[in-house]
Design a protein around this motif. Structure first.
Motif, PDB file in Angstrom:
ATOM      1  N   GLU A 181       0.835  -1.199   0.000  1.00  0.00           N
ATOM      2  CA  GLU A 181       0.000   0.000   0.000  1.00  0.00           C
ATOM      3  C   GLU A 181       0.871   1.252   0.000  1.00  0.00           C
ATOM      4  OE1 GLU A 181      -3.398  -0.244   2.711  1.00  0.00           O
ATOM      5  OE2 GLU A 181      -2.941  -2.372   3.020  1.00  0.00           O
ATOM      6  N   THR A 182       0.225   2.407  -0.182  1.00  0.00           N
ATOM      7  CA  THR A 182       0.982   3.660  -0.327  1.00  0.00           C
ATOM      8  C   THR A 182       1.090   4.455   0.965  1.00  0.00           C
ATOM      9  OG1 THR A 182      -1.038   4.795  -1.060  1.00  0.00           O
ATOM     10  CG2 THR A 182       0.406   3.871  -2.766  1.00  0.00           C
ATOM     11  N   GLY A 183       0.151   4.269   1.907  1.00  0.00           N
ATOM     12  CA  GLY A 183       0.222   4.986   3.169  1.00  0.00           C
ATOM     13  C   GLY A 183      -0.372   6.377   3.075  1.00  0.00           C
ATOM     14  N   PRO A 184      -0.007   7.278   4.006  1.00  0.00           N
ATOM     15  CA  PRO A 184       0.920   7.118   5.126  1.00  0.00           C
ATOM     16  C   PRO A 184       0.444   6.033   6.102  1.00  0.00           C
ATOM     17  CG  PRO A 184       0.285   9.423   4.821  1.00  0.00           C
ATOM     18  CD  PRO A 184      -0.639   8.625   3.992  1.00  0.00           C
ATOM     19  N   PHE A 185       1.390   5.493   6.874  1.00  0.00           N
ATOM     20  CA  PHE A 185       1.101   4.383   7.763  1.00  0.00           C
ATOM     21  C   PHE A 185       1.266   4.799   9.220  1.00  0.00           C
ATOM     22  CE2 PHE A 185       2.692   2.736   3.769  1.00  0.00           C
ATOM     23  CZ  PHE A 185       1.800   1.726   3.453  1.00  0.00           C
ATOM     24  N   LEU A 186       0.367   4.316  10.066  1.00  0.00           N
ATOM     25  CA  LEU A 186       0.532   4.424  11.514  1.00  0.00           C
ATOM     26  C   LEU A 186       0.795   3.024  12.033  1.00  0.00           C
ATOM     27  CD1 LEU A 186       0.450   5.973  14.196  1.00  0.00           C
ATOM     28  CD2 LEU A 186      -1.996   5.457  14.305  1.00  0.00           C
ATOM     29  N   LEU A 187       2.024   2.790  12.509  1.00  0.00           N
ATOM     30  CA  LEU A 187       2.390   1.488  13.059  1.00  0.00           C
ATOM     31  C   LEU A 187       2.082   1.516  14.550  1.00  0.00           C
ATOM     32  CD1 LEU A 187       3.625  -1.305  12.653  1.00  0.00           C
ATOM     33  CD2 LEU A 187       5.882  -0.290  13.026  1.00  0.00           C
ATOM     34  N   PHE A 188       0.947   0.943  14.925  1.00  0.00           N
ATOM     35  CA  PHE A 188       0.497   0.911  16.310  1.00  0.00           C
ATOM     36  C   PHE A 188       0.941  -0.403  16.921  1.00  0.00           C
ATOM     37  CE2 PHE A 188      -3.260  -0.322  19.100  1.00  0.00           C
ATOM     38  CZ  PHE A 188      -2.760   0.333  20.224  1.00  0.00           C
ATOM     39  N   LEU A 288      11.795   7.226   1.815  1.00  0.00           N
ATOM     40  CA  LEU A 288      11.154   6.661   3.003  1.00  0.00           C
ATOM     41  C   LEU A 288      11.418   7.565   4.199  1.00  0.00           C
ATOM     42  CD1 LEU A 288       9.729   4.390   4.626  1.00  0.00           C
ATOM     43  CD2 LEU A 288      11.956   3.245   4.809  1.00  0.00           C
ATOM     44  N   ILE A 289      10.361   7.845   4.992  1.00  0.00           N
ATOM     45  CA  ILE A 289      10.487   8.613   6.227  1.00  0.00           C
ATOM     46  C   ILE A 289       9.869   7.799   7.355  1.00  0.00           C
ATOM     47  CG2 ILE A 289       9.967  10.764   7.436  1.00  0.00           C
ATOM     48  CD1 ILE A 289       9.581  12.114   4.754  1.00  0.00           C
ATOM     49  N   VAL A 290      10.638   7.614   8.432  1.00  0.00           N
ATOM     50  CA  VAL A 290      10.151   6.930   9.630  1.00  0.00           C
ATOM     51  C   VAL A 290      10.131   7.944  10.765  1.00  0.00           C
ATOM     52  CG1 VAL A 290      10.620   5.140  11.333  1.00  0.00           C
ATOM     53  CG2 VAL A 290      11.063   4.697   8.910  1.00  0.00           C
ATOM     54  N   VAL A 291       9.002   8.067  11.456  1.00  0.00           N
ATOM     55  CA  VAL A 291       8.896   8.938  12.633  1.00  0.00           C
ATOM     56  C   VAL A 291       8.588   8.040  13.825  1.00  0.00           C
ATOM     57  CG1 VAL A 291       7.786  10.962  13.646  1.00  0.00           C
ATOM     58  CG2 VAL A 291       8.006  10.785  11.156  1.00  0.00           C
ATOM     59  N   ASP A 292       9.617   7.705  14.591  1.00  0.00           N
ATOM     60  CA  ASP A 292       9.453   6.830  15.751  1.00  0.00           C
ATOM     61  C   ASP A 292       8.911   7.625  16.930  1.00  0.00           C
ATOM     62  OD1 ASP A 292       9.549   4.497  17.219  1.00  0.00           O
ATOM     63  OD2 ASP A 292      11.641   4.766  17.824  1.00  0.00           O
ATOM     64  N   GLU A 293       8.088   6.996  17.764  1.00  0.00           N
ATOM     65  CA  GLU A 293       7.430   7.663  18.903  1.00  0.00           C
ATOM     66  C   GLU A 293       6.760   8.948  18.424  1.00  0.00           C
ATOM     67  OE1 GLU A 293       7.237   5.886  21.330  1.00  0.00           O
ATOM     68  OE2 GLU A 293       9.038   4.675  21.529  1.00  0.00           O
ATOM     69  N   GLU A 294       5.920   8.806  17.409  1.00  0.00           N
ATOM     70  CA  GLU A 294       5.365   9.978  16.728  1.00  0.00           C
ATOM     71  C   GLU A 294       4.510  10.847  17.646  1.00  0.00           C
ATOM     72  OE1 GLU A 294       2.016  10.678  15.548  1.00  0.00           O
ATOM     73  OE2 GLU A 294       1.212   9.129  16.867  1.00  0.00           O
ATOM     74  N   ARG A 319       4.542  15.084  -0.871  1.00  0.00           N
ATOM     75  CA  ARG A 319       5.097  15.946  -1.924  1.00  0.00           C
ATOM     76  C   ARG A 319       6.144  15.228  -2.753  1.00  0.00           C
ATOM     77  NH1 ARG A 319       8.038  17.520  -5.120  1.00  0.00           N
ATOM     78  NH2 ARG A 319       8.723  19.637  -5.661  1.00  0.00           N
ATOM     79  N   GLU A 320       6.989  14.413  -2.103  1.00  0.00           N
ATOM     80  CA  GLU A 320       8.122  13.809  -2.794  1.00  0.00           C
ATOM     81  C   GLU A 320       7.883  12.341  -3.164  1.00  0.00           C
ATOM     82  OE1 GLU A 320      11.995  14.812  -1.444  1.00  0.00           O
ATOM     83  OE2 GLU A 320      11.313  16.529  -0.286  1.00  0.00           O
ATOM     84  N   GLY A 321       6.695  11.834  -2.933  1.00  0.00           N
ATOM     85  CA  GLY A 321       6.418  10.455  -3.290  1.00  0.00           C
ATOM     86  C   GLY A 321       7.151   9.453  -2.426  1.00  0.00           C
ATOM     87  N   ALA A 322       7.451   9.835  -1.175  1.00  0.00           N
ATOM     88  CA  ALA A 322       8.145   8.941  -0.244  1.00  0.00           C
ATOM     89  C   ALA A 322       7.130   8.326   0.710  1.00  0.00           C
ATOM     90  CB  ALA A 322       9.208   9.703   0.544  1.00  0.00           C
ATOM     91  N   LYS A 323       7.321   7.064   1.036  1.00  0.00           N
ATOM     92  CA  LYS A 323       6.445   6.429   2.015  1.00  0.00           C
ATOM     93  C   LYS A 323       6.778   6.944   3.418  1.00  0.00           C
ATOM     94  CE  LYS A 323       5.064   2.179  -0.309  1.00  0.00           C
ATOM     95  NZ  LYS A 323       4.884   0.722  -0.166  1.00  0.00           N
ATOM     96  N   VAL A 324       5.742   7.028   4.263  1.00  0.00           N
ATOM     97  CA  VAL A 324       5.906   7.554   5.618  1.00  0.00           C
ATOM     98  C   VAL A 324       5.334   6.557   6.613  1.00  0.00           C
ATOM     99  CG1 VAL A 324       5.357   9.433   7.202  1.00  0.00           C
ATOM    100  CG2 VAL A 324       5.736   9.925   4.775  1.00  0.00           C
ATOM    101  N   ILE A 325       6.142   6.223   7.639  1.00  0.00           N
ATOM    102  CA  ILE A 325       5.687   5.376   8.744  1.00  0.00           C
ATOM    103  C   ILE A 325       5.742   6.199  10.023  1.00  0.00           C
ATOM    104  CG2 ILE A 325       5.940   3.218   9.996  1.00  0.00           C
ATOM    105  CD1 ILE A 325       7.664   2.150   7.777  1.00  0.00           C
ATOM    106  N   LEU A 326       4.605   6.347  10.695  1.00  0.00           N
ATOM    107  CA  LEU A 326       4.556   6.913  12.037  1.00  0.00           C
ATOM    108  C   LEU A 326       4.386   5.753  13.002  1.00  0.00           C
ATOM    109  CD1 LEU A 326       1.964   9.782  11.367  1.00  0.00           C
ATOM    110  CD2 LEU A 326       4.436   9.841  11.005  1.00  0.00           C
ATOM    111  N   GLY A 327       5.259   5.658  13.995  1.00  0.00           N
ATOM    112  CA  GLY A 327       5.196   4.519  14.902  1.00  0.00           C
ATOM    113  C   GLY A 327       5.042   4.931  16.344  1.00  0.00           C
ATOM    114  N   SER A 328       4.220   4.198  17.100  1.00  0.00           N
ATOM    115  CA  SER A 328       4.058   4.473  18.523  1.00  0.00           C
ATOM    116  C   SER A 328       3.222   3.389  19.178  1.00  0.00           C
ATOM    117  CB  SER A 328       3.387   5.838  18.740  1.00  0.00           C
ATOM    118  OG  SER A 328       3.163   6.077  20.116  1.00  0.00           O
ATOM    119  N   ALA A 329       3.470   3.175  20.477  1.00  0.00           N
ATOM    120  CA  ALA A 329       2.586   2.325  21.277  1.00  0.00           C
ATOM    121  C   ALA A 329       1.403   3.133  21.794  1.00  0.00           C
ATOM    122  CB  ALA A 329       3.360   1.731  22.457  1.00  0.00           C
ATOM    123  N   THR A 330       1.557   4.459  21.830  1.00  0.00           N
ATOM    124  CA  THR A 330       0.492   5.358  22.291  1.00  0.00           C
ATOM    125  C   THR A 330       0.404   6.521  21.308  1.00  0.00           C
ATOM    126  OG1 THR A 330       2.103   6.472  23.705  1.00  0.00           O
ATOM    127  CG2 THR A 330       0.762   4.749  24.722  1.00  0.00           C
TER     128      THR A 330
END
Length: 729
Positions: A181-188, A288-294, A319-330
């Protein structure tokens, strides 16, 4: 404007002449972004003349007043007959050794400046390494030449050692959806579910698939960056070469930041690890952009341009066609709401939610135990049951962590006779008592003085600390466990990690190493120890006094408290094999006077979805974010009345604006800490159900605010600012 000769500027090489263009008659007009003084009303771009055309994104040195500053070319056009008579200052030099900043970077800066109501030059120049602003073209060329020194080639045959480790079913499913999939993604994912491994596998797959692609991995705290950096280097440097991984954060020296930025800008760095500033890194091949503890508030800048790095990461990815993952337990409630599944007439959010509720292996989330402090003897700091539980851990050689989000020895020093308290003379706050160096220190303005021998007001020598900070808690624990012995017969070791104990360079790394090696039995600390760390021997975590945030005037306080407590609980029992070998279980102890509060009820079940639903229902009913959009306008002055009068005058002046009917404006009030460093601070909240209406209103309001600053009502105002999407009210 007067024309400045390039020849009079030492160390700057003039641009090469263009055929048919007289150097005394520059025939090109440049629009340049420079860092003008905040709220100077000079406009976003300044106009200069050049003898040669320059590509947008080129770095130039231009005269500004009596100084010469770095600027970014935003537009270039041939001068027409109409403006040829204008006397423009001439570009002093160009840093032509660097490729121009690409359109993606410029669009990001332009969007951030527009959305957060700052000048274009302020955002653009703040995003560049400080040392770059002072280099001449020759100095930069020498640095780039040194960087061109050959480095060991990557080992094409090297494999990722982690590939031999089997992923859990949840990790595999999350990665499969990420690829499809294209996202953006929230990794819960719960704490200990292996979110970091998912990030690294996604990065590895990208770099293997595209031999030029770049990835940005962001973390909220500087103290987490070296820990993650070591792990990433171990994984990727053998395969992609030395220099493929760089860091970007404010704890680096200026030369280090410049070197990392140049590596990212040139494409040599394949992976950039950083804090919120890294969202502006020039990465022309970003995929690709990863934002840990978003969810972490640290992603919101609190000085200058008050941007949210998390939100800009999502915008930049689109804007740049990069996939984004936001990750957090909360996750933040905004991200949770944006990732809601479709239900009924609701088409769902714009994020894709990837769920990993289980821990790696056979690990279980810690059991949450509540201690009703209403049933404890008065002035009890640590209940008998909690002390017994910690003692059992010590006897088995396990580690415990005690969390108190207040540093220092005591929040205030007080006199019992006359009521004197250690107020700061420059702030509307108390100075904190630090016993180690016998000082009273203001945590807002930094004012420090020695502890008086007697009460300054009445002379009473019996002045005593009131309340408790981590320093005092550490001392109390050392006294309580002095008779206890470790399994090897040695004395119990108590350690403290907070902003005071880790102030010296290398102190944090040294203390963390002691914890990881098992030298520490009980670790005391603030939120610095509550998130991101992988303490394998910690089996018990205790929160001593978390009630203060339950009844805060800030509507986000419960969200932050739940996140902090759940992240703290996640430090316990991360190694299932260690727990099994010890015959132990992981526990989270919470001492509270309000055990029936819904927040603690949800925490006992590790039920973030239930907590989020309750909070979102309340916010929907109250019309608060994410169901409304807010901005704060703040004014600082020597007198509180002056600051409030300025804001109230601005409020009245806004009535004529076209979007005023769609924006609610509230009267000016003091901040909770209204005076800092002898400056009075006031704020006014504006909000709207429409983001577009709020943005247009703020843009139209800016000229009125500039105008009011020059009128009598604004004469005593030191500064004013607009904070869009504030994280604290």
């Amino acid at each position: 404007m007067t024309t400045v000769s390039r020849d009079s500027l030492p160390g700057v090489s003039p641009p090469p002449s263009l055929h048919g263009c007289n150097t005394l008659q520059p025939c090109w007009r440049l629009e340049v972004a420079v860092q003008t003084p905040a709220h100077s009303a000079l406009g976003d771009l300044l106009t200069y003349a050049s003898t040669v055309p320059m590509a947008p994104g080129a770095l130039v040195r231009v005269p500004l007043g009596r100084r010469e500053v770095l600027g970014v070319v935003w537009a270039c056009a041939e001068r027409s007959a109409d403006d040829s008579a204008l006397e423009l200052k001439t570009v002093a030099g160009v840093l032509d050794a660097l490729p121009p900043l690409d359109s993606g970077w410029r669009d990001l800066v332009a969007f951030a400046a527009r959305y957060y109501q700052r000048s274009l030059g302020e955002v653009a120049l703040a995003a560049l390494p400080p040392q770059l602003r002072d280099l001449t073209s020759q100095q930069l060329a020498r640095r780039l030449k040194r960087r061109a020194t050959p480095v060991p080639a990557p080992d094409e045959a090297a494999t990722d050692p982690a590939q031999a480790v089997a992923l859990s079913g949840e990790q595999s499913a999350a990665l499969a959806r990420f690829e499809a999939e294209t996202g953006p993604f929230l990794l819960f994912g719960s704490t200990g579910s292996g979110k970091t491994e998912v990030y690294l596998r996604a990065v590895a797959a990208l770099l293997a698939r595209d031999d030029k692609a770049q990835a940005l991995v962001m973390v909220p705290e500087i103290n987490l960056t070296p820990q993650l950096e070591a792990r990433v280097r171990d994984r990727f440097e053998a395969r992609f070469g030395v220099g493929a991984v760089v860091s970007l954060h404010s704890g680096m020296t200026h030369p280090q930041r410049l070197a990392s930025w140049l590596a990212a800008h040139s494409g040599q760095a394949r992976i950039v690890l950083g804090t919120r500033m890294a969202v502006f890194a020039s990465m022309p091949l970003l995929k690709l952009i990863v934002v840990d503890e978003e969810h972490d508030p640290s992603y919101k800048q609190q000085e200058g341009a008050r941007y949210s790095a998390r939100d800009l990461a999502v915008w930049r990815g689109q804007r740049e066609g990069a996939k984004v993952i936001l990750g957090s337990a909360t996750p933040s409630l905004e991200s949770w709401h944006h990732s809601r599944p479709a239900e009924g007439d609701d088409t769902g959010g714009r994020y894709v939610r990837l769920a990993m509720p289980g821990r790696i292996g056979d690990g279980a989330l810690p059991t949450v135990r509540g201690v009703d402090m209403n049933l404890q003897p008065p002035k009890t700091v640590l209940s008998a049951a909690l002390l017994d539980a910690i003692g059992q851990r010590i006897a088995r050689g396990e580690q415990s962590m005690v969390f108190l989000n207040r540093r220092g020895y005591a929040p205030v020093l007080a006199c019992g006779d006359c009521g004197w308290k250690s107020e700061c003379p420059h702030c509307s706050a108390y100075r904190v008592f630090h016993k180690i160096d016998r000082t009273l220190r203001c945590h807002h303005c930094g004012y420090t003085e020695r502890v008086p021998r007697a009460c300054p007001a009445c002379g009473n020598p019996d002045i005593a600390p009131v309340g408790r900070g981590t320093e005092r808690l550490e001392e109390h624990l050392a006294e309580l466990f002095a008779p206890v012995r470790r399994p090897d017969g040695s004395a119990v070791r108590i350690a403290r990690i907070d902003a005071d104990s880790t102030r010296k360079q290398g102190a944090l790394a040294r203390k963390l190493a002691e914890v990881h090696s098992g030298e520490v039995d009980v670790l005391v600390g603030t939120q610095m120890i509550a998130k991101g760390h992988d303490f394998r021997r910690v089996t018990l975590v205790a929160a001593v006094n978390p009630d203060g945030a339950l009844f805060s005037c800030d509507f986000r306080a419960p969200e932050r408290l739940f996140s902090l407590l759940m992240q703290s609980a996640g430090r316990a029992g991360r190694d299932a094999n260690y727990l099994a070998a010890q015959g132990s279980t992981a526990e989270m102890w919470i001492q509270t006077h309000h055990g029936r509060h819904p927040l603690f009820q949800a925490l006992r079940q590790h039920d973030y979805p239930a907590f989020a639903k309750q909070q979102l229902d309340e916010r929907r009913a109250a019309g608060m974010p994410p169901f409304a959009f807010q901005a704060l306008v703040r004014a600082d002055a020597r007198l509180q009345e002056v600051a409030q009068d300025f804001l109230n005058a601005a409020n009245a002046a806004a009535d004529v604006l076209p979007h005023a009917p769609h924006v609610a404006r509230y009267p000016a009030v003091p901040l909770s800490i209204q005076r800092v460093a002898d400056v009075e601070r006031a704020q006014m909240l504006v909000e709207s159900g429409s983001r577009v209406a709020l943005q247009r209103f703020l843009a139209d309001w800016q000229p009125l605010l500039h105008g009011l600053r020059r009128e009598p009502v604004g004469k005593g105002v030191i500064r004013w600012l607009i904070d869009v999407d504030p994280q604290a009210i």
